[in-house]
Design a protein around this motif. Structure first.
Motif, PDB file in Angstrom:
ATOM      1  N   ASP A  70      28.022 -15.633 -86.747  1.00  0.00           N
ATOM      2  CA  ASP A  70      27.260 -16.658 -87.451  1.00  0.00           C
ATOM      3  C   ASP A  70      28.224 -17.510 -88.262  1.00  0.00           C
ATOM      4  O   ASP A  70      28.791 -17.047 -89.255  1.00  0.00           O
ATOM      5  CB  ASP A  70      26.229 -16.002 -88.377  1.00  0.00           C
ATOM      6  N   THR A 135      37.230 -21.336 -84.675  1.00  0.00           N
ATOM      7  CA  THR A 135      36.247 -22.417 -84.623  1.00  0.00           C
ATOM      8  C   THR A 135      36.493 -23.362 -83.454  1.00  0.00           C
ATOM      9  O   THR A 135      35.556 -23.972 -82.949  1.00  0.00           O
ATOM     10  CB  THR A 135      36.222 -23.226 -85.936  1.00  0.00           C
ATOM     11  N   VAL A 141      33.298 -25.291 -82.894  1.00  0.00           N
ATOM     12  CA  VAL A 141      32.234 -25.129 -83.880  1.00  0.00           C
ATOM     13  C   VAL A 141      32.420 -26.221 -84.925  1.00  0.00           C
ATOM     14  O   VAL A 141      33.394 -26.229 -85.659  1.00  0.00           O
ATOM     15  CB  VAL A 141      32.297 -23.733 -84.538  1.00  0.00           C
ATOM     16  N   SER A 143      29.236 -27.934 -86.286  1.00  0.00           N
ATOM     17  CA  SER A 143      27.969 -28.082 -86.996  1.00  0.00           C
ATOM     18  C   SER A 143      27.491 -26.711 -87.436  1.00  0.00           C
ATOM     19  O   SER A 143      27.763 -25.712 -86.775  1.00  0.00           O
ATOM     20  CB  SER A 143      26.915 -28.719 -86.091  1.00  0.00           C
ATOM     21  N   THR A 146      26.127 -22.412 -86.630  1.00  0.00           N
ATOM     22  CA  THR A 146      26.333 -22.183 -85.201  1.00  0.00           C
ATOM     23  C   THR A 146      26.331 -20.683 -85.003  1.00  0.00           C
ATOM     24  O   THR A 146      27.072 -19.962 -85.676  1.00  0.00           O
ATOM     25  CB  THR A 146      27.663 -22.782 -84.702  1.00  0.00           C
ATOM     26  N   ILE A 148      26.765 -17.657 -82.214  1.00  0.00           N
ATOM     27  CA  ILE A 148      27.297 -17.326 -80.895  1.00  0.00           C
ATOM     28  C   ILE A 148      27.090 -15.838 -80.671  1.00  0.00           C
ATOM     29  O   ILE A 148      27.463 -15.022 -81.514  1.00  0.00           O
ATOM     30  CB  ILE A 148      28.792 -17.688 -80.785  1.00  0.00           C
ATOM     31  N   LYS A 159      24.748 -19.547 -77.278  1.00  0.00           N
ATOM     32  CA  LYS A 159      25.314 -20.353 -78.360  1.00  0.00           C
ATOM     33  C   LYS A 159      24.269 -21.375 -78.760  1.00  0.00           C
ATOM     34  O   LYS A 159      23.689 -22.046 -77.910  1.00  0.00           O
ATOM     35  CB  LYS A 159      26.595 -21.053 -77.919  1.00  0.00           C
ATOM     36  N   VAL A 161      23.134 -24.227 -82.106  1.00  0.00           N
ATOM     37  CA  VAL A 161      23.389 -24.871 -83.389  1.00  0.00           C
ATOM     38  C   VAL A 161      22.047 -25.062 -84.075  1.00  0.00           C
ATOM     39  O   VAL A 161      21.098 -25.546 -83.470  1.00  0.00           O
ATOM     40  CB  VAL A 161      24.091 -26.239 -83.208  1.00  0.00           C
TER      41      VAL A 161
END
Length: 181
Positions: A70, A135, A141, A143, A146, A148, A159, A161
């Motif tokens: 996270d 990231t 990454v 935003s 996110t 995953i 994944k 957002v």
């Protein structure tokens, strides 16, 4: 110019409509005209994080577990909304092999993140991800939040957002599926 364009209005509409469809078909078939989706690497590259309490968190140390990463920040309202759900997921599925790791992208002092974690009773490991290549390595990454989800192998299986009730449901279903494998 074209005489039939001025004589028959219905005929004009039909010709205009057909020309519009033809032009639209040409542009639609000529490559990507819309925004590009970021490609998510399927295989998880090596990564190394250190939790706030000094524990190493690496790709290899997490093999055999379903891992939810996270990416969040203390100032991000949707991130804060997701945390109670992630805590519940962690408590519900940790004994079945789920590991949740919060990767804070806060720019400030680590002590601010530590205070936030303590105040919100976050039981899973939190690592500082600012200036960490993870990231970029996991599909840029950029935003927040996110989220995953990694399989046991590990590969990237999910994944997303943002966070809302629909995402929460999809996330839990995917976790159940991956834990069952």
């Amino acid at each position: 110019m074209f005489r039939f364009f001025t004589r028959k209005p219905l005929h004009n509409c039909l010709i205009t409509f057909c020309l519009t469809l033809f032009i639209a078909a040409l542009f639609t078939g000529c490559g990507d005209s819309g925004p590009k989706k970021a490609k998510v690497p399927k295989v998880v590259p090596d990564f190394s994080l250190t939790s706030l309490d000094g524990q190493p968190l690496t790709r290899d140390s997490l093999k055999g577990k379903v891992v939810l990463l996270d990416f969040w920040a203390t100032w991000c309202a949707p991130c804060r909304a997701a945390i109670p759900h992630l805590v519940t997921l962690y408590k519900t599925y940790k004994d079945q092999g789920l590991e949740v790791i919060g990767v804070s992208l806060d720019q400030g002092d680590q002590s601010d993140v530590e205070e936030f974690v303590k105040r919100n009773n976050i039981p899973y490991p939190i690592a500082m991800g600012t200036n960490n290549p993870i990231t970029k390595d996991l599909g840029n990454v950029s935003s927040l939040p996110t989220i995953i989800l990694l399989s046991k192998q590990p590969s990237i299986e999910f994944k997303v957002v943002g966070f809302n009730a629909e995402i929460a449901g999809k996330l839990e279903n995917k976790i159940k599926e991956l834990l069952a494998k």
